[in-house]
Design an enzyme around this catalytic site. Structure first.
Site, PDB file in Angstrom:
ATOM      1  N   LYS A  41      -6.807  11.200   1.282  1.00 45.39           N
ATOM      2  CA  LYS A  41      -7.507  10.941   2.526  1.00 45.39           C
ATOM      3  C   LYS A  41      -6.812   9.898   3.378  1.00 45.39           C
ATOM      4  O   LYS A  41      -7.058   9.777   4.578  1.00 45.39           O
ATOM      5  CB  LYS A  41      -8.917  10.397   2.218  1.00 45.39           C
ATOM      6  CG  LYS A  41      -9.768  11.287   1.366  1.00 45.39           C
ATOM      7  CD  LYS A  41     -11.109  10.529   1.069  1.00 45.39           C
ATOM      8  CE  LYS A  41     -11.895  11.209   0.007  1.00 45.39           C
ATOM      9  NZ  LYS A  41     -13.073  10.421  -0.389  1.00 45.39           N
ATOM     10  N   ASP A  98      -0.115   7.379   4.487  1.00 46.06           N
ATOM     11  CA  ASP A  98      -0.426   6.004   4.873  1.00 46.06           C
ATOM     12  C   ASP A  98       0.494   5.002   4.193  1.00 46.06           C
ATOM     13  O   ASP A  98       0.971   4.070   4.829  1.00 46.06           O
ATOM     14  CB  ASP A  98      -1.903   5.667   4.580  1.00 46.06           C
ATOM     15  CG  ASP A  98      -2.292   5.944   3.134  1.00 46.06           C
ATOM     16  OD1 ASP A  98      -1.529   6.643   2.426  1.00 46.06           O
ATOM     17  OD2 ASP A  98      -3.356   5.479   2.707  1.00 46.06           O
ATOM     18  N   ASP A 101       3.947   3.643  -2.048  1.00 48.06           N
ATOM     19  CA  ASP A 101       3.690   2.579  -3.019  1.00 48.06           C
ATOM     20  C   ASP A 101       4.635   2.768  -4.202  1.00 48.06           C
ATOM     21  O   ASP A 101       5.784   2.338  -4.164  1.00 48.06           O
ATOM     22  CB  ASP A 101       2.207   2.641  -3.421  1.00 48.06           C
ATOM     23  CG  ASP A 101       1.761   1.474  -4.268  1.00 48.06           C
ATOM     24  OD1 ASP A 101       2.624   0.694  -4.701  1.00 48.06           O
ATOM     25  OD2 ASP A 101       0.556   1.334  -4.520  1.00 48.06           O
ATOM     26  N   GLY A 103       5.696   5.715  -5.114  1.00 48.25           N
ATOM     27  CA  GLY A 103       6.600   6.779  -4.694  1.00 48.25           C
ATOM     28  C   GLY A 103       6.339   8.123  -5.344  1.00 48.25           C
ATOM     29  O   GLY A 103       6.991   9.108  -5.036  1.00 48.25           O
ATOM     30  N   THR A 105       3.681  10.181  -5.206  1.00 49.96           N
ATOM     31  CA  THR A 105       3.060  11.195  -4.356  1.00 49.96           C
ATOM     32  C   THR A 105       4.092  11.816  -3.411  1.00 49.96           C
ATOM     33  O   THR A 105       4.222  13.043  -3.336  1.00 49.96           O
ATOM     34  CB  THR A 105       1.931  10.549  -3.516  1.00 49.96           C
ATOM     35  OG1 THR A 105       1.060   9.837  -4.406  1.00 49.96           O
ATOM     36  CG2 THR A 105       1.155  11.580  -2.738  1.00 49.96           C
ATOM     37  N   LYS A 129       5.374  -0.714   0.521  1.00 50.99           N
ATOM     38  CA  LYS A 129       5.240  -1.969  -0.219  1.00 50.99           C
ATOM     39  C   LYS A 129       6.616  -2.636  -0.320  1.00 50.99           C
ATOM     40  O   LYS A 129       7.626  -1.971  -0.523  1.00 50.99           O
ATOM     41  CB  LYS A 129       4.692  -1.702  -1.624  1.00 50.99           C
ATOM     42  CG  LYS A 129       3.207  -1.345  -1.633  1.00 50.99           C
ATOM     43  CD  LYS A 129       2.339  -2.565  -1.878  1.00 50.99           C
ATOM     44  CE  LYS A 129       0.865  -2.246  -1.781  1.00 50.99           C
ATOM     45  NZ  LYS A 129       0.272  -1.925  -3.076  1.00 50.99           N
ATOM     46  N   ASP A 157      -8.187   2.570   1.502  1.00 54.27           N
ATOM     47  CA  ASP A 157      -9.461   2.130   0.920  1.00 54.27           C
ATOM     48  C   ASP A 157      -9.297   1.231  -0.294  1.00 54.27           C
ATOM     49  O   ASP A 157      -8.234   1.178  -0.916  1.00 54.27           O
ATOM     50  CB  ASP A 157     -10.266   3.346   0.473  1.00 54.27           C
ATOM     51  CG  ASP A 157      -9.696   3.961  -0.817  1.00 54.27           C
ATOM     52  OD1 ASP A 157      -8.478   4.250  -0.843  1.00 54.27           O
ATOM     53  OD2 ASP A 157     -10.451   4.121  -1.786  1.00 54.27           O
TER      54      ASP A 157
HETATM   55  C1  PRP Z   1      -2.646   6.535  -2.105  1.00 54.04           C
HETATM   56  C2  PRP Z   1      -1.909   6.654  -0.779  1.00 54.04           C
HETATM   57  C3  PRP Z   1      -0.701   7.479  -1.088  1.00 54.04           C
HETATM   58  C4  PRP Z   1      -0.470   7.207  -2.552  1.00 54.04           C
HETATM   59  C5  PRP Z   1       0.694   6.293  -2.671  1.00 54.04           C
HETATM   60  O1  PRP Z   1      -3.524   7.603  -2.229  1.00 54.04           O
HETATM   61  O2  PRP Z   1      -2.716   7.278   0.198  1.00 54.04           O
HETATM   62  O3  PRP Z   1      -0.899   8.849  -0.884  1.00 54.04           O
HETATM   63  O4  PRP Z   1      -1.638   6.598  -3.094  1.00 54.04           O
HETATM   64  O5  PRP Z   1       0.895   5.939  -3.997  1.00 54.04           O
HETATM   65  P1  PRP Z   1       2.246   6.239  -4.792  1.00 54.04           P
HETATM   66  O6  PRP Z   1       3.388   5.937  -3.880  1.00 54.04           O
HETATM   67  O7  PRP Z   1       2.141   5.293  -5.934  1.00 54.04           O
HETATM   68  O8  PRP Z   1       2.195   7.683  -5.214  1.00 54.04           O
HETATM   69  P2  PRP Z   1      -4.781   7.570  -3.204  1.00 54.04           P
HETATM   70  O9  PRP Z   1      -4.427   8.270  -4.490  1.00 54.04           O
HETATM   71  O10 PRP Z   1      -5.311   6.176  -3.312  1.00 54.04           O
HETATM   72  O11 PRP Z   1      -5.812   8.496  -2.440  1.00 54.04           O
HETATM   73  P3  PRP Z   1      -6.422   8.348  -0.943  1.00 54.04           P
HETATM   74  O12 PRP Z   1      -5.299   8.635   0.014  1.00 54.04           O
HETATM   75  O13 PRP Z   1      -7.472   9.406  -0.910  1.00 54.04           O
HETATM   76  O14 PRP Z   1      -6.970   6.953  -0.798  1.00 54.04           O
END
Ligand code: PRP
Length: 181
Positions: A41, A98, A101, A103, A105, A129, A157
């Site tokens: 989201k 957004d 972090d 990496g 995703t 980050k 969030d």
């Molecule tokens: C968060 C953010 C990124 C992901 C980054 O999503 O929106 O998509 O984590 O993390 P990474 O680089 O460690 O993969 P989250 O899983 O919190 O879901 P949300 O977007 O619904 O808040």
């Protein structure tokens, strides 16, 4: 308890940066078949603001992913739980998220999208980050760097709250500890 530790980027600073990113994207994709794909989201506000600053009509789609494993573990597995409705074939796909972090995703989605015969796949992330990411991914369009703290607001969030803040902020450690009890 006051949850916010520090406002990192104000509404005005974000608006200006989003405009700059959209101007660059508009220039780079003017003769292309742009499809923006937001990752739910967290990207929903950023994508909504970004797409309205793009200088020509473009397609928009979304994916939702779920990360398995504890956030503190290094072996997280990413799975698509809602895929795009649009085919990616022949499209110039720009993944919009957004935050970059760990990496996991962005790396997973880029690799996955590349198997679907797109014309190209690039990444636009509002935040990154500051500390080095576990998985290196090329971010083609980046908004801001943020400290390695818990970041909320403008779509991000903590326990599903704070997404609707107009600014980007860090949370107080004491607040997080209190809520995790
Ligand atoms: C968060 C953010 C990124 C992901 C980054 O999503 O929106 O998509 O984590 O993390 P990474 O680089 O460690 O993969 P989250 O899983 O919190 O879901 P949300 O977007 O619904 O808040």
């Amino acid at each position: 308890m006051e949850p916010i530790a520090e406002i990192l980027y104000t509404e005005e600073e974000i608006r200006k940066r989003v405009q700059e990113l959209a101007a660059q994207i508009s220039k780079d994709y003017q003769d292309k078949n742009l499809l923006l794909v937001g990752i739910l989201k967290g990207s929903f506000i950023f994508l909504a603001d970004l797409c309205r600053q793009i200088a020509f009509p473009c397609k928009i789609d979304f994916v939702a992913v779920s990360s398995y494993g504890m956030r503190a573990e290094s072996s997280g597995v990413v799975r698509i739980i809602m895929d795009t409705r649009e085919s990616l074939e022949q499209k110039d796909v720009l993944i919009v998220d957004d935050i970059y972090d760990r990496g996991l995703t962005l790396n997973y989605l880029k690799e996955n999208f590349l198997t679907r015969r797109p014309a190209s796949v690039k990444i636009c992330a509002l935040l990154k980050k500051e500390l080095s990411q576990e998985v290196k991914v090329k971010i083609d369009y980046l908004g801001f760097k943020v400290p390695n703290k818990f970041i909320v607001g403008y779509g991000l969030d903590f326990a599903e709250e704070f997404r609707n803040l107009k600014y980007i902020a860090s949370l107080k450690d004491e607040y997080i500890k209190e809520k995790m009890k």
